[in-house]
Write a protein that holds these residues in place. Structure first.
Motif, short mmCIF file in Angstrom:
data_model
loop_
_atom_site.label_atom_id
_atom_site.label_comp_id
_atom_site.label_asym_id
_atom_site.label_seq_id
_atom_site.Cartn_x
_atom_site.Cartn_y
_atom_site.Cartn_z
N ILE A 235 0.85 -1.19 0.00
CA ILE A 235 0.00 0.00 0.00
C ILE A 235 0.89 1.24 0.00
O ILE A 235 1.76 1.40 0.87
N GLY A 236 0.66 2.11 -0.96
CA GLY A 236 1.44 3.35 -1.08
C GLY A 236 1.18 4.27 0.10
O GLY A 236 0.08 4.30 0.67
N ALA A 237 2.19 5.06 0.45
CA ALA A 237 2.14 5.88 1.67
C ALA A 237 0.99 6.88 1.68
O ALA A 237 0.41 7.16 2.72
N THR A 238 0.64 7.44 0.51
CA THR A 238 -0.40 8.48 0.53
C THR A 238 -1.79 7.93 0.23
O THR A 238 -2.72 8.70 -0.04
N THR A 239 -1.93 6.63 0.28
CA THR A 239 -3.24 6.02 0.07
C THR A 239 -4.14 6.35 1.26
O THR A 239 -3.79 6.05 2.41
N PRO A 240 -5.29 7.00 1.01
CA PRO A 240 -6.15 7.34 2.15
C PRO A 240 -6.85 6.12 2.74
O PRO A 240 -7.06 5.11 2.06
N HIS A 241 -7.25 6.26 4.00
CA HIS A 241 -7.89 5.15 4.71
C HIS A 241 -9.12 4.65 3.96
O HIS A 241 -9.39 3.45 3.92
N ALA A 242 -9.90 5.57 3.36
CA ALA A 242 -11.13 5.17 2.67
C ALA A 242 -10.84 4.24 1.50
O ALA A 242 -11.60 3.31 1.23
N GLU A 243 -9.69 4.48 0.82
CA GLU A 243 -9.33 3.61 -0.31
C GLU A 243 -8.93 2.22 0.17
O GLU A 243 -9.22 1.23 -0.48
N VAL A 244 -8.24 2.17 1.32
CA VAL A 244 -7.85 0.87 1.88
C VAL A 244 -9.12 0.10 2.27
O VAL A 244 -9.26 -1.09 1.99
N ALA A 245 -10.06 0.82 2.91
CA ALA A 245 -11.29 0.16 3.38
C ALA A 245 -12.10 -0.40 2.22
O ALA A 245 -12.67 -1.48 2.33
N ALA A 246 -12.12 0.34 1.10
CA ALA A 246 -12.99 -0.04 -0.03
C ALA A 246 -12.30 -0.98 -1.02
O ALA A 246 -12.95 -1.51 -1.92
N SER A 247 -11.01 -1.20 -0.87
CA SER A 247 -10.25 -1.96 -1.86
C SER A 247 -10.63 -3.44 -1.88
O SER A 247 -10.55 -4.14 -0.87
N ALA B 284 -8.83 -4.08 6.02
CA ALA B 284 -9.87 -3.24 5.43
C ALA B 284 -10.84 -2.78 6.52
O ALA B 284 -11.25 -1.61 6.55
N LYS B 285 -11.17 -3.70 7.43
CA LYS B 285 -12.10 -3.34 8.51
C LYS B 285 -11.46 -2.31 9.45
O LYS B 285 -12.13 -1.39 9.90
N LEU B 286 -10.18 -2.47 9.72
CA LEU B 286 -9.48 -1.49 10.57
C LEU B 286 -9.57 -0.09 9.94
O LEU B 286 -9.90 0.88 10.61
N ALA B 287 -9.29 -0.02 8.62
CA ALA B 287 -9.31 1.28 7.94
C ALA B 287 -10.71 1.89 7.95
O ALA B 287 -10.87 3.10 8.09
N GLU B 288 -11.71 1.02 7.82
CA GLU B 288 -13.11 1.48 7.81
C GLU B 288 -13.50 2.07 9.17
O GLU B 288 -14.39 2.91 9.26
N VAL C 156 -12.10 12.24 7.75
CA VAL C 156 -10.75 11.80 8.16
C VAL C 156 -10.30 10.64 7.27
O VAL C 156 -9.15 10.58 6.83
N ARG C 157 -11.21 9.72 6.96
CA ARG C 157 -10.82 8.56 6.13
C ARG C 157 -10.52 8.97 4.70
O ARG C 157 -9.73 8.32 4.02
N ASN C 158 -11.12 10.05 4.23
CA ASN C 158 -10.85 10.48 2.85
C ASN C 158 -9.60 11.34 2.72
O ASN C 158 -9.04 11.46 1.63
N ARG C 159 -9.16 11.95 3.81
CA ARG C 159 -7.96 12.80 3.77
C ARG C 159 -6.74 12.09 4.40
O ARG C 159 -5.63 12.20 3.90
N GLY C 160 -6.95 11.42 5.53
CA GLY C 160 -5.84 10.79 6.26
C GLY C 160 -5.23 9.64 5.48
O GLY C 160 -5.93 8.91 4.77
N THR C 161 -3.92 9.48 5.60
CA THR C 161 -3.21 8.47 4.81
C THR C 161 -2.50 7.46 5.72
O THR C 161 -2.20 7.74 6.88
N LEU C 162 -2.20 6.31 5.11
CA LEU C 162 -1.46 5.28 5.84
C LEU C 162 -0.10 5.82 6.30
O LEU C 162 0.30 5.66 7.46
#
Ligand code: FAD
Length: 264
Positions: A69-81, A92-96, A103-109
């Motif tokens: 997972i790339g560093a700037t991938t937002p939490h929402a993308e991880v949750a929905a992937s 995915a559940k953790l990110a959700e 926060v999930r759309n802006r914050g990154t891994l």
């Protein structure tokens, strides 16, 4: 907010060059922590290097039995992937479960792990799964990366580029969320890794840690009752307006039992 030079590079090489050798430069990812810090004048960087336009740092891919997972991938993308949901559904559940939709759309891994808030969720995933943090200069094992409260092994001008997570066997993450922020008052990630059960705890102590007594108790299998005889010493655990050390100690065991029961 103090004045600073704002940079928006479009390549990692340019971002690295801007940060290189400049101890007063700050990397900006989702800004969920850094922007409030700047607004409150708690940091005074000379330069802010925004990673938002560096396309190569964002994205999710499968590399054999590893999820990258790339560093700037937002939490929402991880949750929905679909890839994350197939390889490591617990991640995915953790990110959700992080924060709210904004926060999930802006914050990154990358921002989450570099900040290393003691109540952040991702550090538990990295440590339990034996993930590897990729930076502009090296690869760091997760257990060496998180060094203390809001501290990591990163050099001032080092940029996290990605995190590689090995695919576990059964795994689950359960937290007791702060009802306002959703940060983990205590969160426990349990996973089968290389034939062994591993347990990582976030929120309870100054930094994420593995609960080795629980790992030994679970060596015979993923049975929540195997943890019945364990107690957690509240000495040295975080105590604040949200929860005492004693309460957090109790939560560690309760969350661990729930995570074991939730392992799929
Ligand atoms: C209201 C609210 C609720 C939240 N709830 C939760 C929650 O429930 N669980 C949870 O885990 N988190 C939670 N967070 C944290 C959030 O999810 C972000 O992950 C976190 O704030 C930082 O990520 P960011 O991408 O915004 O980083 P930024 O704020 O941009 O940066 C944070 C720090 O990391 C550094 N940095 C960022 N990216 C890199 C990089 N690639 N390489 C090197 N250094 C870097 C920056 O210089 C800065 O020091 C919450 C935040 C808010 C504001």
């Amino acid at each position: 907010m103090y004045a600073f030079e704002y940079h928006r590079p479009t390549t990692l090489a340019e971002a690295a060059r801007l940060a290189s050798g400049n101890e007063d430069a700050k990397i900006l990812a989702g800004g969920q922590t850094l922007i409030p810090t700047l607004k409150q004048r708690l940091a005074q960087p000379s330069d802010v290097v925004d990673l938002g336009a560096v396309a190569e740092l964002r994205g999710i891919c499968e590399d054999g039995d590893t999820l990258v997972i790339g560093a700037t991938t937002p939490h929402a993308e991880v949750a929905a992937s679909a890839v994350v949901q197939r390889l490591i559904p617990a991640l995915a559940k953790l990110a959700e479960g992080i924060g709210d939709a904004q926060v999930r759309n802006r914050g990154t891994l990358g921002g989450s792990i570099c900040n290393n808030d003691p109540s952040a969720d991702y550090p538990a995933a990295l440590v339990v799964l034996g993930a590897t943090v990729h930076t502009t200069t090296r690869k760091i094992a997760a257990e060496d990366f998180f060094t203390g409260m809001f501290e990591t092994a990163l050099e001032p001008d080092e940029i996290v580029t990605a995190v590689a997570f090995p695919k576990p066997g059964k795994a689950a993450y359960v937290k007791f969320p702060n009802p306002a922020s959703r940060y983990a008052t205590v969160g426990v990630f349990v996973a089968e890794v290389g034939g062994q059960v591993r347990v990582a705890v976030t929120g309870a102590a100054p930094s994420v840690y593995r609960w080795t007594e629980a790992e030994q108790a679970l060596a015979g299998g993923l049975d929540p009752a195997a943890l019945d005889g364990l107690t957690v010493d509240p000495d040295g655990l975080n105590a604040d307006i949200h929860a005492s050390g004693e309460y957090r100690a109790s939560l560690v065991k309760v969350m661990a039992k729930r995570a074991v029961a939730a392992c799929v």
